[in-house]
Design a protein around this motif. Structure first.
Motif, PDB file in Angstrom:
ATOM      1  N   ILE A  25       0.877  -1.164   0.000  1.00 26.72           N
ATOM      2  CA  ILE A  25       0.000   0.000   0.000  1.00 26.72           C
ATOM      3  C   ILE A  25       0.918   1.217   0.000  1.00 26.72           C
ATOM      4  CG2 ILE A  25      -0.246  -0.056   2.541  1.00 26.72           C
ATOM      5  CD1 ILE A  25      -2.921   1.132   0.075  1.00 26.72           C
ATOM      6  N   ALA A  26       0.663   2.145  -0.927  1.00 26.88           N
ATOM      7  CA  ALA A  26       1.450   3.378  -0.993  1.00 26.88           C
ATOM      8  C   ALA A  26       0.726   4.455  -0.206  1.00 26.88           C
ATOM      9  CB  ALA A  26       1.639   3.814  -2.437  1.00 26.88           C
ATOM     10  N   SER A  27       1.423   5.053   0.736  1.00 24.65           N
ATOM     11  CA  SER A  27       0.825   6.132   1.518  1.00 24.65           C
ATOM     12  C   SER A  27       0.446   7.273   0.581  1.00 24.65           C
ATOM     13  CB  SER A  27       1.808   6.632   2.564  1.00 24.65           C
ATOM     14  OG  SER A  27       1.299   7.794   3.184  1.00 24.65           O
ATOM     15  N   PRO A  28      -0.757   7.848   0.753  1.00 26.33           N
ATOM     16  CA  PRO A  28      -1.171   8.926  -0.145  1.00 26.33           C
ATOM     17  C   PRO A  28      -0.422  10.240   0.075  1.00 26.33           C
ATOM     18  CG  PRO A  28      -2.838   8.549   1.521  1.00 26.33           C
ATOM     19  CD  PRO A  28      -1.804   7.472   1.694  1.00 26.33           C
ATOM     20  N   LEU A  29       0.299  10.390   1.176  1.00 31.48           N
ATOM     21  CA  LEU A  29       0.984  11.658   1.435  1.00 31.48           C
ATOM     22  C   LEU A  29       2.422  11.657   0.914  1.00 31.48           C
ATOM     23  CD1 LEU A  29      -0.425  12.596   4.930  1.00 31.48           C
ATOM     24  CD2 LEU A  29      -1.127  13.407   2.684  1.00 31.48           C
ATOM     25  N   TYR A  30       3.283  10.799   1.482  1.00 33.29           N
ATOM     26  CA  TYR A  30       4.694  10.814   1.077  1.00 33.29           C
ATOM     27  C   TYR A  30       5.061   9.667   0.146  1.00 33.29           C
ATOM     28  CZ  TYR A  30       5.153  14.345   4.680  1.00 33.29           C
ATOM     29  OH  TYR A  30       5.010  15.473   5.434  1.00 33.29           O
ATOM     30  N   LYS A  31       4.090   8.828  -0.189  1.00 31.53           N
ATOM     31  CA  LYS A  31       4.223   7.762  -1.180  1.00 31.53           C
ATOM     32  C   LYS A  31       5.152   6.618  -0.775  1.00 31.53           C
ATOM     33  CE  LYS A  31       1.686  10.367  -3.823  1.00 31.53           C
ATOM     34  NZ  LYS A  31       0.719  11.017  -2.965  1.00 31.53           N
ATOM     35  N   GLN A  32       5.497   6.515   0.508  1.00 30.78           N
ATOM     36  CA  GLN A  32       6.286   5.356   0.917  1.00 30.78           C
ATOM     37  C   GLN A  32       5.400   4.118   0.840  1.00 30.78           C
ATOM     38  OE1 GLN A  32       5.162   7.705   2.950  1.00 30.78           O
ATOM     39  NE2 GLN A  32       4.713   6.907   4.969  1.00 30.78           N
ATOM     40  N   HIS A  33       6.021   2.957   0.670  1.00 25.49           N
ATOM     41  CA  HIS A  33       5.297   1.705   0.443  1.00 25.49           C
ATOM     42  C   HIS A  33       5.422   0.779   1.648  1.00 25.49           C
ATOM     43  CE1 HIS A  33       6.324   3.296  -3.555  1.00 25.49           C
ATOM     44  NE2 HIS A  33       5.123   2.854  -3.863  1.00 25.49           N
ATOM     45  N   TYR A  34       4.280   0.276   2.096  1.00 29.60           N
ATOM     46  CA  TYR A  34       4.239  -0.664   3.209  1.00 29.60           C
ATOM     47  C   TYR A  34       3.756  -2.013   2.693  1.00 29.60           C
ATOM     48  CZ  TYR A  34       4.555   3.422   6.250  1.00 29.60           C
ATOM     49  OH  TYR A  34       4.966   4.569   6.872  1.00 29.60           O
ATOM     50  N   ARG A  35       4.434  -3.075   3.098  1.00 33.10           N
ATOM     51  CA  ARG A  35       3.992  -4.427   2.732  1.00 33.10           C
ATOM     52  C   ARG A  35       2.707  -4.745   3.497  1.00 33.10           C
ATOM     53  NH1 ARG A  35       8.430  -8.767   3.548  1.00 33.10           N
ATOM     54  NH2 ARG A  35       6.586  -9.942   3.044  1.00 33.10           N
ATOM     55  N   LEU A  36       1.684  -5.170   2.773  1.00 31.93           N
ATOM     56  CA  LEU A  36       0.417  -5.509   3.423  1.00 31.93           C
ATOM     57  C   LEU A  36       0.551  -6.744   4.306  1.00 31.93           C
ATOM     58  CD1 LEU A  36      -2.107  -4.744   0.563  1.00 31.93           C
ATOM     59  CD2 LEU A  36      -1.951  -3.602   2.783  1.00 31.93           C
ATOM     60  N   GLU A  37       1.462  -7.624   3.956  1.00 23.43           N
ATOM     61  CA  GLU A  37       1.630  -8.868   4.698  1.00 23.43           C
ATOM     62  C   GLU A  37       2.130  -8.651   6.123  1.00 23.43           C
ATOM     63  OE1 GLU A  37       4.690 -12.517   4.384  1.00 23.43           O
ATOM     64  OE2 GLU A  37       3.548 -12.096   2.560  1.00 23.43           O
TER      65      GLU A  37
END
Length: 122
Positions: free
Chosen positions: A81-93
């Motif tokens: 999921i890409a954060s809508p503010l700073y666009k960093q990516h978090y693994r959903l798992e």
């Protein structure tokens, strides 16, 4: 945020009912309350079958409750999921951040019991 159409977020054992399947938006996020915490639910429909994820809605880098509005995608073989503010990516798992390893989203077990979405509580 979803106002669950269930009776006051009924808790059964270690699972809390938070909404119904019809409240979810396929391939997108919605937010529900779980034990007084905003949790972003992602219901993904794809070639691998249906998948359901529950992560904290609070973006630790932006310090805002926005993760449920992020964009779902694949990056480096990871479902993110890409954060809508700073666009960093978090693994959903597992909630780990690909760009900032010190940042992490809390994750919860989540399941469908018939048409009811349940999140694991402690």
């Amino acid at each position: 945020m979803i106002e669950a159409s269930l009776q006051r977020n009924e808790v059964r054992g270690r699972w809390q009912a938070v909404c119904r399947r019809e409240d979810l938006v396929p391939n997108s996020g919605v937010v529900a309350w779980v034990s007084n915490i905003q949790v972003a639910l992602f219901y993904l429909k794809g070639e691998e079958g249906d998948q359901l994820f529950a992560v904290q809605n609070h973006d630790p880098l932006a310090q805002a409750n926005v993760i449920g509005r992020g964009i779902v995608g694949h990056l480096g073989g990871n479902l993110v999921i890409a954060s809508p503010l700073y666009k960093q990516h978090y693994r959903l798992e597992d909630g780990s951040c690909l760009e900032y390893p010190e940042q992490k989203l809390r994750v919860w077990p989540v399941r469908l019991q018939g048409d009811v979405v349940e999140v694991g509580v402690e």
